[in-house]
Design a protein around this motif. Structure first.
Motif, short mmCIF file in Angstrom:
data_model
loop_
_atom_site.label_atom_id
_atom_site.label_comp_id
_atom_site.label_asym_id
_atom_site.label_seq_id
_atom_site.Cartn_x
_atom_site.Cartn_y
_atom_site.Cartn_z
N VAL A 93 -16.79 -0.03 -25.04
CA VAL A 93 -17.64 0.55 -26.08
C VAL A 93 -18.71 1.38 -25.39
N ASN A 94 -18.99 2.57 -25.93
CA ASN A 94 -20.00 3.43 -25.34
C ASN A 94 -21.02 3.87 -26.38
N SER A 95 -22.25 4.07 -25.92
CA SER A 95 -23.34 4.48 -26.79
C SER A 95 -24.06 5.67 -26.18
N THR A 96 -24.18 6.75 -26.93
CA THR A 96 -24.82 7.97 -26.44
C THR A 96 -26.33 7.83 -26.53
N PHE A 97 -27.04 8.21 -25.45
CA PHE A 97 -28.49 8.16 -25.47
C PHE A 97 -29.14 9.52 -25.21
N MET A 98 -28.35 10.52 -24.75
CA MET A 98 -28.92 11.83 -24.47
C MET A 98 -27.79 12.84 -24.33
N GLY A 99 -28.04 14.07 -24.81
CA GLY A 99 -27.02 15.10 -24.65
C GLY A 99 -27.41 16.40 -25.34
N ASN A 100 -26.63 17.44 -25.07
CA ASN A 100 -26.85 18.76 -25.64
C ASN A 100 -25.57 19.25 -26.30
N VAL A 101 -25.74 20.16 -27.27
CA VAL A 101 -24.58 20.76 -27.93
C VAL A 101 -24.93 22.19 -28.32
N ALA A 102 -23.95 23.09 -28.14
CA ALA A 102 -24.11 24.50 -28.49
C ALA A 102 -23.06 24.88 -29.53
N ASP A 103 -23.47 25.62 -30.54
CA ASP A 103 -22.60 26.08 -31.62
C ASP A 103 -22.67 27.60 -31.65
N THR A 104 -21.51 28.28 -31.47
CA THR A 104 -21.48 29.73 -31.40
C THR A 104 -20.35 30.28 -32.26
N ASP A 105 -20.65 31.34 -33.02
CA ASP A 105 -19.65 32.05 -33.82
C ASP A 105 -19.52 33.48 -33.30
N TYR A 106 -18.29 34.04 -33.41
CA TYR A 106 -18.00 35.37 -32.86
C TYR A 106 -17.34 36.26 -33.91
N ASP A 107 -17.63 37.55 -33.80
CA ASP A 107 -16.96 38.55 -34.64
C ASP A 107 -15.84 39.26 -33.88
N GLY A 108 -15.87 39.22 -32.53
CA GLY A 108 -14.88 39.89 -31.72
C GLY A 108 -13.99 38.93 -30.96
N ASP A 109 -12.84 39.43 -30.49
CA ASP A 109 -11.93 38.60 -29.71
C ASP A 109 -12.56 38.21 -28.37
N ASN A 110 -12.02 37.11 -27.81
CA ASN A 110 -12.38 36.66 -26.45
C ASN A 110 -13.88 36.44 -26.28
N ARG A 111 -14.49 35.82 -27.29
CA ARG A 111 -15.90 35.42 -27.24
C ARG A 111 -16.84 36.62 -27.12
N THR A 112 -16.57 37.66 -27.87
CA THR A 112 -17.45 38.83 -27.90
C THR A 112 -18.07 38.97 -29.28
N LEU A 113 -19.16 39.73 -29.35
CA LEU A 113 -19.88 39.99 -30.59
C LEU A 113 -20.35 38.69 -31.24
N ALA A 114 -21.02 37.87 -30.43
CA ALA A 114 -21.57 36.62 -30.97
C ALA A 114 -22.65 36.93 -32.00
N TYR A 115 -22.55 36.32 -33.18
CA TYR A 115 -23.53 36.60 -34.23
C TYR A 115 -24.31 35.36 -34.66
N ASN A 116 -23.88 34.20 -34.22
CA ASN A 116 -24.61 32.98 -34.57
C ASN A 116 -24.57 32.05 -33.37
N GLN A 117 -25.72 31.74 -32.81
CA GLN A 117 -25.83 30.83 -31.68
C GLN A 117 -26.95 29.84 -31.94
N SER A 118 -26.65 28.57 -31.84
CA SER A 118 -27.68 27.55 -32.02
C SER A 118 -27.46 26.43 -31.01
N HIS A 119 -28.55 25.80 -30.63
CA HIS A 119 -28.52 24.71 -29.65
C HIS A 119 -29.21 23.50 -30.26
N HIS A 120 -28.58 22.35 -30.09
CA HIS A 120 -29.06 21.13 -30.73
C HIS A 120 -29.02 19.97 -29.75
N SER A 121 -29.49 18.84 -30.23
CA SER A 121 -29.50 17.62 -29.43
C SER A 121 -28.34 16.71 -29.86
N ASN A 122 -27.88 15.89 -28.93
CA ASN A 122 -26.81 14.91 -29.18
C ASN A 122 -27.26 13.58 -28.58
#
Length: 310
Positions: A93-122
């Motif tokens: 059994v494991n319990s998370t106590f610290m971490g990071n997460v990034a959420d990114t959306d793209y309009d172009g192929d191959n991770r180009t034209l990023a239009y939404n980027q957010s960073h959160h805690s985990n």
């Protein structure tokens, strides 16, 4: 894998040259080993989806990356060795106590034209793994044991997107009532090999290698946007592979106990899966899950208790 078998051959050969070393584990035809464990792990978990079921428009539309996820791990292994019969079961059994997460959306192929980027805690979340492994000892003597086994494993993990612990409502990136998470279930079926070698009367080395075929099921509770249904905002389905390798070193404290340190690397990968998004305005949207994967490193302190059954 080839290097592993070379190591196994060398150890078998060395037992003939250097003689037999007394073994706590193999001194009785039937031995029960109880092994509680505690430790620390960190992992990187990612997934990304395309714009449609064909994997286009764009080929990567949205991507989530949890890196790192820091966890406390607790668990226990129980192993039964009866002559040539091998059986191991484990729960962690494991319990998370610290971490990071990034959420990114793209309009172009191959991770180009990023239009939404957010960073959160985990900084919260949990998971578990339950495993059953029946097998056969090909070699079992006072110096060396070598067993192969079938393995059935069921794993679950829940990863979060949260406001940072130190943020208040006045922070520019604060999202009111943010409590989104991603939860996966991962039943796996595979094969493994266990090698245990007594380096001396006090020290034992142990190696495990396992490979799995697995079914992947996951869903997300997404309250970052009103677009998605709650509590199940989307689902992922796919078939993939999982690999595990472990190395441990144990020191004999007495005739019945030993203490040890172990390192485990666990990796799964899903390719070409399915994504179902449940929206409030457009119903169910179907897209392609390009991939989902996780790499986890675990460092554990183990206490072994040997119980001969005569």
């Amino acid at each position: 894998m080839r290097q592993f078998f070379l190591i196994a051959f060398f150890l078998c050969f060395s037992t003939k040259i250097f003689g037999q070393v007394p073994s706590v584990e193999n001194e009785s035809p039937t031995t029960l080993i109880i092994q509680p464990k505690i430790g620390y792990s960190f992992s990187k978990t990612t997934f990304n989806i395309a714009g449609n079921e064909r994997g286009t428009s764009p080929n990567i539309l949205s991507e989530l990356i949890w890196d790192p996820t820091n966890q406390i791990d607790l668990g226990a292994d129980i192993r039964l060795a009866h002559r040539s019969f091998y059986l191991r079961t484990s729960l962690s059994v494991n319990s998370t106590f610290m971490g990071n997460v990034a959420d990114t959306d793209y309009d172009g192929d191959n991770r180009t034209l990023a239009y939404n980027q957010s960073h959160h805690s985990n900084h919260k979340g949990w998971g578990y793994s339950l495993c059953l492994q029946p097998g056969y000892f090909w070699v079992r003597n006072s110096t060396l044991s070598l067993a192969t086994y079938l393995s059935v494993d069921y794993s679950m993990k829940q990863l979060y997107l949260l406001n940072d612990k130190n943020w208040t409502a006045s922070h520019p990136n604060y999202i009111s009532n943010l409590n989104s998470y991603y939860k996966y279930r991962f039943p796996s079926y595979g094969l493994g090999i266990n090698l245990s070698y007594n380096l001396s009367t006090q020290w034992t080395m142990e190696v495990d290698m396992e490979g799995y075929r697995a079914n992947y099921n996951a869903y997300g509770h997404w309250n970052l946007r009103d677009l998605f249904e709650q509590p199940k905002s989307y689902e992922h389905q796919g078939i993939g592979t999982r690999l595990l390798s472990s190395l441990g070193l144990y020191y004999v404290l007495s005739t019945r106990t030993a203490v040890g340190l172990s390192y485990t690397f666990n990796h799964y990968s899903i390719q070409d899966g399915k994504d179902f998004a449940y929206t409030t305005t457009q119903g169910v949207l179907r897209t392609k899950l390009n991939d989902a994967n996780e790499s986890k490193h675990s460092f554990l302190l183990n206490l072994r208790y040997y119980l001969p059954l005569r």
